[in-house]
Write an enzyme that holds these catalytic residues in place. Sequence first.
Site, mmCIF file in Angstrom:
data_model
loop_
_atom_site.group_PDB
_atom_site.id
_atom_site.type_symbol
_atom_site.label_atom_id
_atom_site.label_comp_id
_atom_site.label_asym_id
_atom_site.label_seq_id
_atom_site.Cartn_x
_atom_site.Cartn_y
_atom_site.Cartn_z
ATOM 1 C CG ASN A 35 63.420 -50.993 -29.477
ATOM 2 O OD1 ASN A 35 62.794 -51.566 -30.373
ATOM 3 N ND2 ASN A 35 64.285 -51.612 -28.706
ATOM 4 N NE ARG A 92 66.617 -53.641 -31.784
ATOM 5 C CZ ARG A 92 66.114 -54.719 -31.238
ATOM 6 N NH1 ARG A 92 65.035 -54.635 -30.479
ATOM 7 N NH2 ARG A 92 66.670 -55.886 -31.416
ATOM 8 C CG HIS A 124 70.815 -59.181 -29.869
ATOM 9 N ND1 HIS A 124 70.737 -60.490 -29.474
ATOM 10 C CD2 HIS A 124 69.633 -58.618 -29.534
ATOM 11 C CE1 HIS A 124 69.542 -60.724 -28.936
ATOM 12 N NE2 HIS A 124 68.857 -59.591 -28.968
ATOM 13 C CG HIS A 173 72.037 -58.926 -26.180
ATOM 14 N ND1 HIS A 173 72.129 -57.554 -26.124
ATOM 15 C CD2 HIS A 173 70.718 -59.205 -26.018
ATOM 16 C CE1 HIS A 173 70.934 -57.037 -25.924
ATOM 17 N NE2 HIS A 173 70.055 -58.022 -25.857
ATOM 18 C CG LEU A 174 72.998 -64.174 -22.278
ATOM 19 C CD1 LEU A 174 73.538 -64.959 -21.092
ATOM 20 C CD2 LEU A 174 72.842 -65.074 -23.505
ATOM 21 N N GLY A 175 68.908 -61.520 -23.296
ATOM 22 C CA GLY A 175 67.692 -60.830 -22.856
ATOM 23 C C GLY A 175 66.493 -61.697 -23.199
ATOM 24 N NE ARG A 203 62.596 -63.634 -30.363
ATOM 25 C CZ ARG A 203 63.439 -62.610 -30.451
ATOM 26 N NH1 ARG A 203 64.320 -62.556 -31.437
ATOM 27 N NH2 ARG A 203 63.399 -61.624 -29.571
ATOM 28 C CG MET A 225 67.036 -66.602 -16.357
ATOM 29 S SD MET A 225 67.032 -68.402 -16.624
ATOM 30 C CE MET A 225 67.684 -68.512 -18.294
ATOM 31 N NE ARG A 226 63.034 -60.671 -12.780
ATOM 32 C CZ ARG A 226 62.954 -59.393 -13.034
ATOM 33 N NH1 ARG A 226 63.384 -58.537 -12.156
ATOM 34 N NH2 ARG A 226 62.428 -58.932 -14.149
ATOM 35 N N GLY A 279 69.429 -58.366 -19.868
ATOM 36 C CA GLY A 279 68.700 -58.730 -18.641
ATOM 37 C C GLY A 279 69.242 -59.945 -17.899
ATOM 38 C CB ILE A 280 69.573 -63.536 -18.790
ATOM 39 C CG1 ILE A 280 68.060 -63.703 -19.006
ATOM 40 C CG2 ILE A 280 70.178 -64.784 -18.161
ATOM 41 C CD1 ILE A 280 67.679 -64.748 -20.054
ATOM 42 C CG ASN A 319 69.839 -58.171 -13.727
ATOM 43 O OD1 ASN A 319 70.218 -57.390 -12.866
ATOM 44 N ND2 ASN A 319 69.342 -57.764 -14.897
ATOM 45 C CD GLU A 358 69.963 -53.308 -27.461
ATOM 46 O OE1 GLU A 358 69.287 -53.369 -26.403
ATOM 47 O OE2 GLU A 358 69.799 -54.101 -28.401
HETATM 48 P P1 ADP Z 1 64.426 -57.519 -23.608
HETATM 49 O O1 ADP Z 1 65.108 -58.371 -24.623
HETATM 50 O O2 ADP Z 1 62.966 -57.703 -23.563
HETATM 51 O O3 ADP Z 1 64.898 -56.075 -23.577
HETATM 52 P P2 ADP Z 1 65.911 -57.800 -21.114
HETATM 53 O O4 ADP Z 1 67.288 -57.497 -21.627
HETATM 54 O O5 ADP Z 1 65.275 -56.822 -20.202
HETATM 55 O O6 ADP Z 1 64.900 -58.186 -22.260
HETATM 56 O O7 ADP Z 1 66.004 -59.230 -20.377
HETATM 57 C C1 ADP Z 1 64.866 -59.871 -19.894
HETATM 58 C C2 ADP Z 1 65.291 -61.178 -19.232
HETATM 59 O O8 ADP Z 1 66.185 -60.875 -18.142
HETATM 60 C C3 ADP Z 1 64.135 -61.945 -18.649
HETATM 61 O O9 ADP Z 1 64.289 -63.328 -18.905
HETATM 62 C C4 ADP Z 1 64.284 -61.685 -17.146
HETATM 63 O O10 ADP Z 1 63.747 -62.693 -16.357
HETATM 64 C C5 ADP Z 1 65.783 -61.653 -17.040
HETATM 65 N N1 ADP Z 1 66.179 -61.073 -15.749
HETATM 66 C C6 ADP Z 1 66.021 -59.798 -15.334
HETATM 67 N N2 ADP Z 1 66.424 -59.672 -14.057
HETATM 68 C C7 ADP Z 1 66.848 -60.896 -13.652
HETATM 69 C C8 ADP Z 1 67.379 -61.431 -12.448
HETATM 70 N N3 ADP Z 1 67.560 -60.679 -11.386
HETATM 71 N N4 ADP Z 1 67.713 -62.742 -12.417
HETATM 72 C C9 ADP Z 1 67.530 -63.520 -13.489
HETATM 73 N N5 ADP Z 1 67.027 -63.095 -14.666
HETATM 74 C C10 ADP Z 1 66.701 -61.796 -14.746
#
Ligand code: ADP
Length: 394
Positions: free
Chosen positions: A8, A93, A181, A206-208, A239, A282-283, A326-327, A330, A377
């Site tokens: 990727n 990818r 996605h 899909h929230l990344g 974005r 987001m974290r 990711g979001i 988590n 993925e």
């Molecule tokens: P990418 O699209 O770069 O692969 P990811 O799927 O890894 O991204 O998602 C990244 C997002 O997930 C970031 O906004 C990150 O802050 C959020 N994230 C990861 N762990 C947590 C958590 N424990 N709480 C809140 N948000 C999280």
Amino acid sequence: MNAIIVINSGSTSLKFSLYAIAGDHKLALVCRGQTDSMIENAHFVAHNPAGEQLGRHEWAQGHAIDHKAALDYTLTWLEANNAGMKVVAAGHRVVLGGTRFEVPVLIDDNVLTYLGSLSAMEPSHQPFNVLGVQSLAAAFPGLPQVACFDTSFHRSMPSVAQTYALPQEVRDAGVTHWGYHGISYDYISRQIPKFAPDARRVIAAHLGGGASICALLDGHSIDTSMGFASLSGLPMATRVGDVSPGVLFYLLRTKRFTPESLEKMLYERAGLLGLSGVSGDMRELETRTDAMSVGAIASFVYAMVKYTGAYTAALGGLDAFIFTAGIGENSVEVRAALCNRLSWLGVKLDQKANDRHGPRISTADSRVSVWVIPTNEEQMIAEYTLALVGRLAR
Ligand code: ADP
């Protein structure tokens, strides 16, 4: 043992996964890793499937490396650390397949030229995906390489969902609501029967770093929030998400931006970063109490509320909602905020299950079941690649 490498290749990072092909054609992850921050503080890290670190390397501070250098380092590391593994194919990818490719394809010069020509439509990922293919071809001449597209899965969308209200000649130039996605949504659609076998009308989010939402009917995409480029829909880390096209003309007409600086702003300085003024992560936002950071999360959730309403209507109802990436996997806070806003749909959040990250985070009597399902993925790309290369080899 034979293996497939999954690549990727992004603008400043190059991720890889190595999958062994077992005798029964089952794929087993051997290791994964990435080279990050290639333009400033490049560093490489590799892990085993349990997440334990297997290797690490840092280039000199401030030293930029290109995709070829990152890939060369990766291949040398793989060779030194995975004795007995023979890479027999690569899966890449590639975000956009355009009008020519609706399914994964074996890459040759002709295919690569076409994929490169699509960079003008999707400048944030496509050129770097193509660069990954070129770099690997230089290192491994003759290795079968397969392009797996984020847009493929959405070609099942009805034409009303794929078509912008533009004149025919504009649409003929490839201006289509492609959707992205798709590799992740394909993986999720194959997981749904394991968790919610009776769910026919499903929304997956899909929230990344990039974020989108997708309406799935019987496992097929019928609409999704990212459109022509991976810029529209939900506000993302940096974005913009949906914005009125009139805004863009205004900013250009008043000379606040050139076309180039406008594009850069919309991809790199907008979304959660633009809204909060401090971060697109987001974290980090969840730890902050200032009004702009709190407001950024509220806007993110609000956009999901709107899309969920629209897609529930498109699906004719809703059986299940899935959070991933990711979001989605988590963030207890984002999931709770959305579920609470969806009580009108009969969603009832199970708070303890949400704290545990599911997999089911709705109560037993919730009219819509809500799930946290981790996406994969890389596994999906390895499967597409094995299916295509295996078929050609037979
Ligand atoms: P990418 O699209 O770069 O692969 P990811 O799927 O890894 O991204 O998602 C990244 C997002 O997930 C970031 O906004 C990150 O802050 C959020 N994230 C990861 N762990 C947590 C958590 N424990 N709480 C809140 N948000 C999280």
